[in-house]
Design an enzyme around this catalytic site. Structure first.
Site, PDB file in Angstrom:
ATOM      1  N   ASN A  10       0.870  -1.170   0.000  1.00  0.00           N
ATOM      2  CA  ASN A  10       0.000   0.000   0.000  1.00  0.00           C
ATOM      3  C   ASN A  10       0.909   1.222   0.000  1.00  0.00           C
ATOM      4  O   ASN A  10       1.473   1.571   1.037  1.00  0.00           O
ATOM      5  CB  ASN A  10      -0.898  -0.018   1.244  1.00  0.00           C
ATOM      6  CG  ASN A  10      -1.695   1.263   1.401  1.00  0.00           C
ATOM      7  OD1 ASN A  10      -1.822   2.045   0.450  1.00  0.00           O
ATOM      8  ND2 ASN A  10      -2.244   1.487   2.590  1.00  0.00           N
ATOM      9  N   TRP A  11       1.040   1.822  -1.148  1.00  0.00           N
ATOM     10  CA  TRP A  11       1.973   2.964  -1.264  1.00  0.00           C
ATOM     11  C   TRP A  11       1.420   4.224  -0.593  1.00  0.00           C
ATOM     12  O   TRP A  11       2.137   5.193  -0.438  1.00  0.00           O
ATOM     13  CB  TRP A  11       2.253   3.261  -2.747  1.00  0.00           C
ATOM     14  CG  TRP A  11       3.106   2.263  -3.446  1.00  0.00           C
ATOM     15  CD1 TRP A  11       3.544   1.056  -2.978  1.00  0.00           C
ATOM     16  CD2 TRP A  11       3.642   2.388  -4.774  1.00  0.00           C
ATOM     17  NE1 TRP A  11       4.312   0.424  -3.933  1.00  0.00           N
ATOM     18  CE2 TRP A  11       4.382   1.224  -5.045  1.00  0.00           C
ATOM     19  CE3 TRP A  11       3.551   3.368  -5.774  1.00  0.00           C
ATOM     20  CZ2 TRP A  11       5.039   1.020  -6.259  1.00  0.00           C
ATOM     21  CZ3 TRP A  11       4.199   3.166  -6.984  1.00  0.00           C
ATOM     22  CH2 TRP A  11       4.936   1.998  -7.216  1.00  0.00           C
ATOM     23  N   LYS A  12       0.145   4.232  -0.268  1.00  0.00           N
ATOM     24  CA  LYS A  12      -0.508   5.429   0.304  1.00  0.00           C
ATOM     25  C   LYS A  12      -0.245   6.629  -0.606  1.00  0.00           C
ATOM     26  O   LYS A  12      -0.177   6.467  -1.815  1.00  0.00           O
ATOM     27  CB  LYS A  12      -0.015   5.676   1.739  1.00  0.00           C
ATOM     28  CG  LYS A  12      -0.055   4.416   2.595  1.00  0.00           C
ATOM     29  CD  LYS A  12       0.131   4.706   4.051  1.00  0.00           C
ATOM     30  CE  LYS A  12       0.248   3.388   4.801  1.00  0.00           C
ATOM     31  NZ  LYS A  12       0.070   3.519   6.230  1.00  0.00           N
ATOM     32  N   HIS A  95      -9.523   1.324   4.467  1.00  0.00           N
ATOM     33  CA  HIS A  95      -8.268   1.450   5.214  1.00  0.00           C
ATOM     34  C   HIS A  95      -8.494   2.363   6.425  1.00  0.00           C
ATOM     35  O   HIS A  95      -9.269   3.320   6.345  1.00  0.00           O
ATOM     36  CB  HIS A  95      -7.175   2.019   4.306  1.00  0.00           C
ATOM     37  CG  HIS A  95      -5.816   1.934   4.919  1.00  0.00           C
ATOM     38  ND1 HIS A  95      -5.360   2.859   5.821  1.00  0.00           N
ATOM     39  CD2 HIS A  95      -4.829   1.008   4.791  1.00  0.00           C
ATOM     40  CE1 HIS A  95      -4.141   2.513   6.212  1.00  0.00           C
ATOM     41  NE2 HIS A  95      -3.788   1.394   5.595  1.00  0.00           N
ATOM     42  N   GLU A  97      -6.861   4.673   7.631  1.00  0.00           N
ATOM     43  CA  GLU A  97      -6.623   6.114   7.390  1.00  0.00           C
ATOM     44  C   GLU A  97      -7.832   6.748   6.710  1.00  0.00           C
ATOM     45  O   GLU A  97      -8.136   7.922   6.936  1.00  0.00           O
ATOM     46  CB  GLU A  97      -5.337   6.294   6.548  1.00  0.00           C
ATOM     47  CG  GLU A  97      -4.101   6.037   7.406  1.00  0.00           C
ATOM     48  CD  GLU A  97      -2.906   5.486   6.649  1.00  0.00           C
ATOM     49  OE1 GLU A  97      -2.864   5.604   5.408  1.00  0.00           O
ATOM     50  OE2 GLU A  97      -2.007   4.922   7.303  1.00  0.00           O
ATOM     51  N   GLU A 167      -5.820  -5.068  10.236  1.00  0.00           N
ATOM     52  CA  GLU A 167      -4.793  -4.071  10.496  1.00  0.00           C
ATOM     53  C   GLU A 167      -5.079  -3.340  11.803  1.00  0.00           C
ATOM     54  O   GLU A 167      -5.868  -2.380  11.821  1.00  0.00           O
ATOM     55  CB  GLU A 167      -4.755  -3.044   9.359  1.00  0.00           C
ATOM     56  CG  GLU A 167      -4.447  -3.642   8.009  1.00  0.00           C
ATOM     57  CD  GLU A 167      -3.749  -2.625   7.116  1.00  0.00           C
ATOM     58  OE1 GLU A 167      -2.639  -2.916   6.677  1.00  0.00           O
ATOM     59  OE2 GLU A 167      -4.300  -1.533   6.907  1.00  0.00           O
ATOM     60  N   GLY A 173       2.160   1.986  10.617  1.00  0.00           N
ATOM     61  CA  GLY A 173       3.122   3.073  10.466  1.00  0.00           C
ATOM     62  C   GLY A 173       3.790   3.480  11.774  1.00  0.00           C
ATOM     63  O   GLY A 173       4.436   4.522  11.849  1.00  0.00           O
ATOM     64  N   SER A 213       3.055  -2.542  10.179  1.00  0.00           N
ATOM     65  CA  SER A 213       4.516  -2.615  10.351  1.00  0.00           C
ATOM     66  C   SER A 213       5.082  -3.996  10.022  1.00  0.00           C
ATOM     67  O   SER A 213       6.039  -4.447  10.653  1.00  0.00           O
ATOM     68  CB  SER A 213       4.921  -2.174  11.758  1.00  0.00           C
ATOM     69  OG  SER A 213       4.483  -0.834  11.995  1.00  0.00           O
ATOM     70  N   GLY A 234       2.656  -1.255   4.257  1.00  0.00           N
ATOM     71  CA  GLY A 234       2.779   0.178   3.981  1.00  0.00           C
ATOM     72  C   GLY A 234       4.232   0.566   3.776  1.00  0.00           C
ATOM     73  O   GLY A 234       4.791   0.422   2.691  1.00  0.00           O
ATOM     74  N   GLY A 235       4.863   1.044   4.846  1.00  0.00           N
ATOM     75  CA  GLY A 235       6.229   1.565   4.761  1.00  0.00           C
ATOM     76  C   GLY A 235       7.205   0.680   4.004  1.00  0.00           C
ATOM     77  O   GLY A 235       7.959   1.163   3.145  1.00  0.00           O
TER      78      GLY A 235
HETATM   79  C1  PEP Z   1      -0.896  -0.022   5.816  1.00  0.00           C
HETATM   80  O1  PEP Z   1      -0.873   1.128   5.461  1.00  0.00           O
HETATM   81  O2  PEP Z   1      -1.806  -0.747   5.433  1.00  0.00           O
HETATM   82  C2  PEP Z   1       0.169  -0.505   6.696  1.00  0.00           C
HETATM   83  C3  PEP Z   1       0.072  -1.693   7.227  1.00  0.00           C
HETATM   84  O3  PEP Z   1       1.234   0.353   6.920  1.00  0.00           O
HETATM   85  P1  PEP Z   1       2.627  -0.011   7.639  1.00  0.00           P
HETATM   86  O4  PEP Z   1       3.109  -1.304   7.044  1.00  0.00           O
HETATM   87  O5  PEP Z   1       3.526   1.142   7.316  1.00  0.00           O
HETATM   88  O6  PEP Z   1       2.351  -0.146   9.080  1.00  0.00           O
END
Ligand code: PEP
Length: 251
Positions: A10-12, A95, A97, A167, A173, A213, A234-235
């Protein structure tokens, strides 16, 4: 029946078009040999170029949202037709966010999910509790509600096309990962909720990812859990090497 692991990035709101080209080109050879499913969910403005660059490879391209309406006066929304025309295959829905900053609710998640399914987009529906909810022992009731209301009214066939991403909001994040036991416990619980909504046999076929994460260091342990079928990343999806190490967790 074995569930094929699915690792989705997920590049956001990261990666301009030029940066996206660089990342995809770097990623392609690094994940070419995996047996796992590989998806990158990119910003709308990168979909076109990502689809072109991934054509003929094992990388599938997804969006990060889809409008529930077919077309019309919905400023800033992007329709399923628009996504399909670009060659989008997957779409993230609900998501945390989106729920936290943009007022997404279980009802809007459900409406978007139905539109995605009706248009042959493969949905990744996100659910998860906040830290406050976990600390108040409300994880299960929160997740149950999100799953039941978010997935309401879809058919068994549609359920099998839907991926759920667990999640925990406190792990996104933040560098805090749920322990593999915490993730497994909640994902097993989600599978149980799906079994009650449909049946156990079907629930055992539904793929449920962990997200929060996940990275090259913790992926093996998380993926060793019986009920965890992949990750929403994500990251660690923004660096080709890190993402490829997650994708290749079983090598
Ligand atoms: C996400 O945005 O779905 C996510 C899991 O982010 P991260 O891996 O950065 O925690």
């Amino acid at each position: 029946m074995a569930r094929k692991p699915i690792i989705a990035g997920n590049w956001k709101m990261n990666m301009t078009r030029a940066q996206a080209i660089e990342l995809v080109e770097e990623l392609k050879p690094l994940v070419a040999d995996t047996k796992n499913e590989v998806v990158i969910c990119v910003p709308y403005t990168d979909i076109d170029v990502a689809v072109q660059l991934c054509a003929g490879t094992n990388i599938k391209v997804g969006a990060q949202n889809v409008a529930w309406a077919k077309k019309g006066a919905f400023t800033a929304e992007i329709s399923a037709d628009m996504l399909k025309e670009l060659g989008t295959e997957y779409v993230i829905i609900g998501h945390s966010e989106r729920r936290q900053y943009f007022g997404e609710t279980d009802a809007s998640v459900n409406a978007r999910l139905k539109t995605a399914l009706a248009n042959d987009l493969k949905p990744i529906v996100c659910v998860g509790e906040t830290l406050d909810q976990r600390e108040k022992n409300r994880t299960k009731s929160v997740i149950r509600k999100q799953v039941i209301n978010g997935l309401a009214g879809i058919s068994a066939e549609e359920m099998l096309k839907t991926i759920i991403a667990y999640e925990p909001v406190w792990a996104i994040g933040t560098g805090k990962t749920a322990t593999s036991e915490q993730a497994e416990e909640t994902i097993k619980f989600i599978r149980g909720v799906v079994a009650k909504m449909f049946d156990r046999k079907l629930a055992n076929k539904v793929r449920i990812q962990y997200g929060g994460s996940m990275n090259p260091k913790n992926v093996k342990e998380l993926m060793a859990m019986r009920n965890i079928d992949g990750g929403l990343i994500g990251g660690a999806s923004l660096k080709a090497n890190d993402f490829s190490l997650v994708v290749n967790f079983d090598k």
